[in-house]
Design an enzyme around this catalytic site. Sequence first.
Site, PDB file in Angstrom:
ATOM      1  N   CYS A  96      -2.622 -10.435  -8.762  1.00 44.62           N
ATOM      2  CA  CYS A  96      -3.735  -9.695  -8.161  1.00 44.62           C
ATOM      3  C   CYS A  96      -5.005  -9.822  -8.987  1.00 44.62           C
ATOM      4  O   CYS A  96      -6.104  -9.944  -8.441  1.00 44.62           O
ATOM      5  CB  CYS A  96      -3.371  -8.229  -7.990  1.00 44.62           C
ATOM      6  SG  CYS A  96      -2.237  -7.921  -6.629  1.00 44.62           S
ATOM      7  N   GLU A 103      -3.393  -4.074  -3.832  1.00 46.66           N
ATOM      8  CA  GLU A 103      -4.744  -4.560  -4.116  1.00 46.66           C
ATOM      9  C   GLU A 103      -5.115  -5.707  -3.195  1.00 46.66           C
ATOM     10  O   GLU A 103      -6.213  -5.734  -2.629  1.00 46.66           O
ATOM     11  CB  GLU A 103      -4.832  -5.026  -5.579  1.00 46.66           C
ATOM     12  CG  GLU A 103      -4.524  -3.940  -6.587  1.00 46.66           C
ATOM     13  CD  GLU A 103      -3.046  -3.862  -6.978  1.00 46.66           C
ATOM     14  OE1 GLU A 103      -2.779  -3.433  -8.120  1.00 46.66           O
ATOM     15  OE2 GLU A 103      -2.166  -4.204  -6.161  1.00 46.66           O
ATOM     16  N   ASN A 156       1.380  -1.529  -0.958  1.00 42.01           N
ATOM     17  CA  ASN A 156       2.261  -2.675  -1.158  1.00 42.01           C
ATOM     18  C   ASN A 156       3.239  -2.783   0.009  1.00 42.01           C
ATOM     19  O   ASN A 156       3.719  -1.787   0.536  1.00 42.01           O
ATOM     20  CB  ASN A 156       2.992  -2.614  -2.509  1.00 42.01           C
ATOM     21  CG  ASN A 156       3.807  -1.366  -2.739  1.00 42.01           C
ATOM     22  OD1 ASN A 156       3.389  -0.262  -2.413  1.00 42.01           O
ATOM     23  ND2 ASN A 156       4.970  -1.521  -3.339  1.00 42.01           N
ATOM     24  N   ILE A 157       3.508  -4.017   0.410  1.00 45.16           N
ATOM     25  CA  ILE A 157       4.402  -4.312   1.525  1.00 45.16           C
ATOM     26  C   ILE A 157       5.461  -5.282   1.003  1.00 45.16           C
ATOM     27  O   ILE A 157       5.149  -6.431   0.690  1.00 45.16           O
ATOM     28  CB  ILE A 157       3.658  -4.967   2.711  1.00 45.16           C
ATOM     29  CG1 ILE A 157       2.398  -4.188   3.094  1.00 45.16           C
ATOM     30  CG2 ILE A 157       4.601  -5.171   3.891  1.00 45.16           C
ATOM     31  CD1 ILE A 157       2.629  -2.861   3.734  1.00 45.16           C
ATOM     32  N   GLU A 158       6.683  -4.816   0.881  1.00 45.15           N
ATOM     33  CA  GLU A 158       7.778  -5.654   0.398  1.00 45.15           C
ATOM     34  C   GLU A 158       8.641  -6.096   1.571  1.00 45.15           C
ATOM     35  O   GLU A 158       8.662  -5.457   2.615  1.00 45.15           O
ATOM     36  CB  GLU A 158       8.668  -4.868  -0.570  1.00 45.15           C
ATOM     37  CG  GLU A 158       7.974  -4.417  -1.817  1.00 45.15           C
ATOM     38  CD  GLU A 158       8.867  -3.575  -2.702  1.00 45.15           C
ATOM     39  OE1 GLU A 158      10.006  -3.237  -2.308  1.00 45.15           O
ATOM     40  OE2 GLU A 158       8.416  -3.230  -3.809  1.00 45.15           O
ATOM     41  N   CYS A 197      -1.108  -6.462 -11.044  1.00 46.63           N
ATOM     42  CA  CYS A 197      -0.305  -7.533 -11.638  1.00 46.63           C
ATOM     43  C   CYS A 197      -1.202  -8.748 -11.905  1.00 46.63           C
ATOM     44  O   CYS A 197      -2.352  -8.802 -11.455  1.00 46.63           O
ATOM     45  CB  CYS A 197       0.855  -7.910 -10.718  1.00 46.63           C
ATOM     46  SG  CYS A 197       0.378  -8.785  -9.211  1.00 46.63           S
ATOM     47  N   CYS A 244       0.919  -7.105  -2.668  1.00 39.81           N
ATOM     48  CA  CYS A 244       0.542  -5.915  -3.423  1.00 39.81           C
ATOM     49  C   CYS A 244      -0.558  -5.130  -2.701  1.00 39.81           C
ATOM     50  O   CYS A 244      -1.279  -5.661  -1.856  1.00 39.81           O
ATOM     51  CB  CYS A 244       0.055  -6.320  -4.805  1.00 39.81           C
ATOM     52  SG  CYS A 244       1.281  -7.178  -5.807  1.00 39.81           S
TER      53      CYS A 244
END
Length: 132
Positions: free
Chosen positions: A93, A54, A42-44, A90, A52
């Site tokens: 995804c 996935e 995940n990259i925020e 989620c 996410c």
Amino acid sequence: MELKDAISIAKKARLNACADNSNYYVGACLVTKCGKAYSGCNIENMGIQSICAERTAFVKALSEGEREFSYIVVVGGNKNANVLDNCLPCGYCRQFMLGYVDDDFKIYTCFGENDTVEEYKINDLIPHGFKL
């Protein structure tokens, strides 16, 4: 590729997550029908454009021309967690994946002190998803 190897790749990918906002680190390993693996984390960011693990794995695979997928492994937990949570994709995804997989596509999670593995089919997690 064996499931245990995909779990290991997902756990390693989790360590690369950029998740300083949530402190929740997720890793994924997407396996194609021919056995090739694509990892993702995940990259925020400060905005709402986070991605996410996935979808990161799927985008990597799709951008390399892959179109046939067997399963994905998803692992997640707090940054320094020794024991992982039961981390499922989620809703966004789930719907994203549904557009690129067959009904027999599997989603595995690995969690708990004993690395319990659970298996789901995509239709179990999004039974009435939109599909063309």
